[in-house]
Design an enzyme around this catalytic site. Structure first.
Site, PDB file in Angstrom:
ATOM      1  N   ARG A 152      -7.899  -4.552  -3.209  1.00 30.51           N
ATOM      2  CA  ARG A 152      -7.464  -3.372  -3.974  1.00 30.51           C
ATOM      3  C   ARG A 152      -8.445  -3.154  -5.118  1.00 30.51           C
ATOM      4  O   ARG A 152      -8.262  -3.680  -6.223  1.00 30.51           O
ATOM      5  CB  ARG A 152      -6.038  -3.572  -4.517  1.00 30.51           C
ATOM      6  CG  ARG A 152      -5.019  -3.781  -3.425  1.00 30.51           C
ATOM      7  CD  ARG A 152      -3.606  -3.978  -3.943  1.00 30.51           C
ATOM      8  NE  ARG A 152      -2.802  -4.544  -2.872  1.00 30.51           N
ATOM      9  CZ  ARG A 152      -2.274  -3.842  -1.862  1.00 30.51           C
ATOM     10  NH1 ARG A 152      -2.405  -2.536  -1.827  1.00 30.51           N
ATOM     11  NH2 ARG A 152      -1.595  -4.445  -0.909  1.00 30.51           N
TER      12      ARG A 152
ATOM     13  N   CYS B 232       0.835  -1.207   0.000  1.00 27.03           N
ATOM     14  CA  CYS B 232       0.000   0.000   0.000  1.00 27.03           C
ATOM     15  C   CYS B 232       0.873   1.261   0.000  1.00 27.03           C
ATOM     16  O   CYS B 232       0.548   2.253  -0.661  1.00 27.03           O
ATOM     17  CB  CYS B 232      -0.925   0.007   1.223  1.00 27.03           C
ATOM     18  SG  CYS B 232      -2.010  -1.422   1.288  1.00 27.03           S
TER      19      CYS B 232
HETATM   20  C1  BEZ Z   1       0.628  -4.654   1.828  1.00 25.76           C
HETATM   21  O1  BEZ Z   1       1.834  -4.818   1.861  1.00 25.76           O
HETATM   22  O2  BEZ Z   1       0.119  -3.582   1.482  1.00 25.76           O
HETATM   23  C2  BEZ Z   1      -0.261  -5.785   2.179  1.00 25.76           C
HETATM   24  C3  BEZ Z   1       0.132  -7.057   1.805  1.00 25.76           C
HETATM   25  C4  BEZ Z   1      -0.679  -8.139   2.146  1.00 25.76           C
HETATM   26  C5  BEZ Z   1      -1.856  -7.919   2.861  1.00 25.76           C
HETATM   27  C6  BEZ Z   1      -2.249  -6.622   3.184  1.00 25.76           C
HETATM   28  C7  BEZ Z   1      -1.455  -5.549   2.831  1.00 25.76           C
END
Ligand code: BEZ
Length: 225
Positions: A127, A44
Site C-alpha cells: 500500500r 482494499c
Molecule cells: C486485503 O484485505 O485487502 C488484503 C489483505 C492481505 C493481503 C492482501 C490484501
C-alpha cells in the site's frame, strides 16, 4: 525506486477511466498515486469506499486520485461495480469510485515506483502512497503493509500540509492541522531572537524554534489554488 524530490517517473497506462499519460495529463494538479494489493479483498475494499467517499474533498484541494494494482481492467471494473452495488460498510453505500484505477497486470508501473517489496509480497503491490505536486515532483511517499488499511484523514492532512508549506514558505510541527501555529524558517527566527527585531506574532521556544500563528481561515483560503 523514486525518492522524495525526484520527478515522478513517466508512464502510459490503461485505467478504468481511459488511457492516461502520467504525469503529463495532470500537470497543474496535485496527484495522489496509490497502490493496493488486489481487487476483491476486504482491506482494499474498505480503502476504496473511504477514498471514493472523499472524492469531493480531494477535488476541492485540486488533487487527482489515481489507484493501481496488479490486476486487469475486467477485474477492476467488476470490483468497483460490486462495491457500488453491494457493499454497505460503516454507513457508506452506493460508493461510485470515479477516479482512475490503473491496470498494471504487467507490473511495469508498480516496479518502476518501488511498489513491489518482495519481503512483503512478490506478486502484490504494497500500500504505497505517492504525493506528486503540480510540477510533477514527488513530495511525500508513505508505505503500508498488506494487512494494514491506510488512515485517509492523515493522507488528506499531508496534502493540506504540503500545500501550506508551499503557500507560506513555512515548516509544520508534529500533528499540525490548519489553525495550529507554523514554524518560522531560520532567517526570520534569527531576526526574532535579535531583540531589536521582534515580530509580535512570533513565539520563540529557543533560538532555533520559533512559531507564528496563521489562522485556519487564512490557511484554508489558499488550499487548492
Ligand atoms: C486485503 O484485505 O485487502 C488484503 C489483505 C492481505 C493481503 C492482501 C490484501
Amino acid at each position: 525506486m523514486p525518492r522524495i524530490g525526484d520527478m515522478a517517473p513517466e508512464f502510459t497506462a490503461q485505467t478504468t477511466q481511459g488511457t492516461i499519460n502520467f504525469p503529463a495529463d495532470f500537470k497543474g494538479k496535485w496527484v495522489i498515486l496509490f497502490s493496493h494489493p488486489a481487487d476483491f479483498t476486504p482491506v482494499c475494499t474498505s480503502e476504496f469506499m473511504t477514498f471514493g467517499s472523499m472524492q469531493q474533498e480531494f477535488d476541492a484541494l485540486n488533487c487527482q486520485l489515481i489507484g493501481l494494482s496488479i490486476d486487469g481492467l475486467p477485474s477492476h471494473i467488476a470490483w468497483l461495480r460490486t462495491i457500488k452495488d453491494r457493499i454497505n460498510w460503516k454507513g457508506m453505500k452506493d460508493v461510485d469510485v470515479q477516479f482512475p484505477l490503473i491496470d498494471d497486470i504487467t507490473m511495469n508501473v508498480a516496479k518502476n515506483y518501488g511498489m513491489i517489496q518482495p519481503g512483503e509480497s512478490e506478486t502484490k503491490a504494497v500500500r504505497a502512497v505517492f504525493f506528486i505536486d503540480p510540477k510533477g515532483v514527488i513530495r511525500t511517499i508513505i508505505y503500508y503493509p498488506l494487512a494494514l488499511g491506510r488512515n485517509f484523514d492523515e493522507i488528506k492532512r499531508v496534502l493540506i500540509g504540503l500545500q501550506t508549506i508551499d503557500n507560506y514558505g513555512v515548516a509544520l510541527p508534529a500533528d499540525w492541522r490548519p489553525g495550529d501555529e507554523v514554524i518560522v524558517p531560520a532567517p526570520s527566527t534569527m531576526k526574532a531572537v535579535d531583540k531589536r527585531v521582534t515580530d509580535k506574532d512570533m513565539h520563540c521556544y529557543d533560538w532555533f524554534f520559533c512559531t507564528k500563528k496563521i489562522s485556519k481561515e487564512e490557511v484554508e483560503s489558499k488550499l487548492g489554488k
